[in-house]
Design an enzyme around this catalytic site. Structure first.
Site, PDB file in Angstrom:
ATOM      1  N   GLU A 100      21.332 -43.079  18.526  1.00  0.00           N
ATOM      2  CA  GLU A 100      20.357 -43.588  17.564  1.00  0.00           C
ATOM      3  C   GLU A 100      20.172 -45.103  17.667  1.00  0.00           C
ATOM      4  O   GLU A 100      19.455 -45.682  16.866  1.00  0.00           O
ATOM      5  CB  GLU A 100      20.758 -43.202  16.128  1.00  0.00           C
ATOM      6  CG  GLU A 100      20.461 -41.754  15.804  1.00  0.00           C
ATOM      7  CD  GLU A 100      20.646 -41.415  14.335  1.00  0.00           C
ATOM      8  OE1 GLU A 100      20.064 -40.415  13.902  1.00  0.00           O
ATOM      9  OE2 GLU A 100      21.383 -42.135  13.624  1.00  0.00           O
ATOM     10  N   GLY A 123      28.901 -25.492  13.187  1.00  0.00           N
ATOM     11  CA  GLY A 123      28.647 -25.254  11.776  1.00  0.00           C
ATOM     12  C   GLY A 123      29.605 -24.230  11.200  1.00  0.00           C
ATOM     13  O   GLY A 123      30.827 -24.310  11.388  1.00  0.00           O
ATOM     14  N   GLY A 163      32.416 -22.605  13.374  1.00  0.00           N
ATOM     15  CA  GLY A 163      33.606 -23.302  13.844  1.00  0.00           C
ATOM     16  C   GLY A 163      33.349 -24.306  14.945  1.00  0.00           C
ATOM     17  O   GLY A 163      32.317 -24.979  14.979  1.00  0.00           O
ATOM     18  N   THR A 192      24.322 -32.252   5.512  1.00  0.00           N
ATOM     19  CA  THR A 192      24.088 -33.605   5.989  1.00  0.00           C
ATOM     20  C   THR A 192      25.411 -34.321   6.228  1.00  0.00           C
ATOM     21  O   THR A 192      26.307 -34.270   5.394  1.00  0.00           O
ATOM     22  CB  THR A 192      23.267 -34.415   4.963  1.00  0.00           C
ATOM     23  OG1 THR A 192      22.100 -33.682   4.607  1.00  0.00           O
ATOM     24  CG2 THR A 192      22.856 -35.760   5.542  1.00  0.00           C
ATOM     25  N   ASP A 237      28.889 -35.891  11.594  1.00  0.00           N
ATOM     26  CA  ASP A 237      29.342 -37.283  11.594  1.00  0.00           C
ATOM     27  C   ASP A 237      30.734 -37.410  10.992  1.00  0.00           C
ATOM     28  O   ASP A 237      31.590 -38.134  11.512  1.00  0.00           O
ATOM     29  CB  ASP A 237      28.365 -38.154  10.798  1.00  0.00           C
ATOM     30  CG  ASP A 237      26.974 -38.185  11.406  1.00  0.00           C
ATOM     31  OD1 ASP A 237      26.869 -37.979  12.630  1.00  0.00           O
ATOM     32  OD2 ASP A 237      26.008 -38.411  10.658  1.00  0.00           O
ATOM     33  N   HIS A 244      29.830 -31.110  -0.873  1.00  0.00           N
ATOM     34  CA  HIS A 244      29.333 -32.132  -1.786  1.00  0.00           C
ATOM     35  C   HIS A 244      27.950 -32.598  -1.329  1.00  0.00           C
ATOM     36  O   HIS A 244      27.632 -32.551  -0.142  1.00  0.00           O
ATOM     37  CB  HIS A 244      30.283 -33.331  -1.847  1.00  0.00           C
ATOM     38  CG  HIS A 244      31.630 -33.002  -2.419  1.00  0.00           C
ATOM     39  ND1 HIS A 244      32.587 -32.294  -1.722  1.00  0.00           N
ATOM     40  CD2 HIS A 244      32.180 -33.268  -3.634  1.00  0.00           C
ATOM     41  CE1 HIS A 244      33.664 -32.144  -2.480  1.00  0.00           C
ATOM     42  NE2 HIS A 244      33.444 -32.724  -3.640  1.00  0.00           N
ATOM     43  N   SER A 268      29.125 -38.192   0.114  1.00  0.00           N
ATOM     44  CA  SER A 268      29.953 -36.986   0.096  1.00  0.00           C
ATOM     45  C   SER A 268      31.303 -37.167   0.781  1.00  0.00           C
ATOM     46  O   SER A 268      32.124 -36.245   0.797  1.00  0.00           O
ATOM     47  CB  SER A 268      29.200 -35.833   0.780  1.00  0.00           C
ATOM     48  OG  SER A 268      29.047 -36.090   2.174  1.00  0.00           O
TER      49      SER A 268
END
Length: 308
Positions: A138, A221, A224, A247, A251, A289, A295
């Protein structure tokens, strides 16, 4: 304390909670909205810091981003090489979240892409002092390549999150020790859809290892993680959590992963199993969260995610 150096993005996020993700041409009315700070680089830096590391963040803000320096300071993240553009705005993102936690994201990278080779040269002391170097895609490809080339010249392990996914220049791949794509990014890089035929996926990873990558970690996701090296692979299932917002899941996984990696033992996947398990648990907290940066678990909880 382990020293992590992150080159990456920092964004001003606007998040909308919706009853369902819209179809093409469909309008939906949000049930909630909030603003926060995000960007893959910033999220990964915060995760590593919350997991107990000393962190330096290399990036670029716009003239509208002065307050973000204060945020980095509050998080205890070194921003001596977080540069600022005079005329390009800070990066931004619009995030749309469904009730099941799945999301859609539109990112305007803006100032993140404007970091220059001259600015990257000024980051040399941070790279030389770190234990692990981390980046994504990015910022810009030149900056990422220069960052990893210096890290490798200094004998530092490198971790690349190829997001947003693009063709990887040979020079960048040669300087990458650990590659961490999600399923969408892996599908682009190997040219086949990602399914639960993990042997097939692994069979397509030869070019990574031939280029010099030591470890490939695919985040799947709710399915796993696929942990791979040149000798084979392991599929590590995910723990069951009540996901409300995915979200920053990837990261937070990466920030937590590097916090528990032993830089001197990257020869095979077995050495990474405890770090991967820790990162899965850390990311599980995050997806339960709402928000990206918001979160992340507090430092006081970080040691509770270790596998037992």
């Amino acid at each position: 304390m382990k020293k992590i150096c992150v080159l990456g993005s920092i964004n001003i996020d606007k998040t909308y909670q919706v009853p369902k993700l819209p179809d093409v041409g469909e309008s939906v009315v949000p049930t909630g909205r909030f603003a926060s700070t995000g960007g893959k680089g910033f999220n990964q830096a915060v995760a590593a810091r919350r997991a107990g590391c000393q962190v330096s963040f290399i990036g670029k803000l716009g003239p509208d981003g002065d307050y973000l320096y204060e945020l980095l300071t509050r998080e205890g993240i070194d921003h001596s090489c977080t540069f600022q553009s005079k005329d390009i705005p800070t990066g931004s993102a619009v995030i749309i979240i469904a009730p099941d936690g799945k999301n859609m994201i539109v990112v305007d990278v803006a100032a993140n892409k404007a970091i220059t080779a001259e600015e990257m040269a000024r980051t040399a002391p941070l790279v030389e002092e770190c234990d692990i170097a981390v980046t994504q895609l990015e910022t810009n490809m030149e900056a990422a390549t220069l960052f990893f080339a210096r890290a490798k010249a200094c004998g530092k392990p490198t971790v690349l999150n190829p997001a947003p996914v693009d063709d990887l220049p040979p020079a960048l791949l040669r300087s990458t020790d650990i590659l961490v794509p999600n399923e969408t990014e892996l599908a682009y890089l190997i040219g086949v859809p990602v399914t639960d035929d993990y042997a097939l996926l692994y069979s397509k990873m030869g070019p990574f290892f031939q280029a010099g990558v030591k470890i490939v970690i695919v985040t799947l996701g709710e399915h796993g993680v696929l942990l791979c090296d040149a000798k084979g692979f392991d599929h590590l299932p995910a723990s069951k959590v009540n996901a409300v917002d995915s979200t920053a899941a990837g990261d937070s996984f990466i920030g937590a992963l590097v916090s528990r990696m032993d830089p001197s033992h990257l020869d095979d996947r077995a050495a990474l199993l405890p770090a991967v398990a820790y990162a899965q648990n850390f990311a599980g907290y995050v997806v339960s969260h709402i928000g990206a940066y918001d979160s992340m678990p507090p430092r006081s909880l970080s040691d509770t995610f270790a596998s037992t």
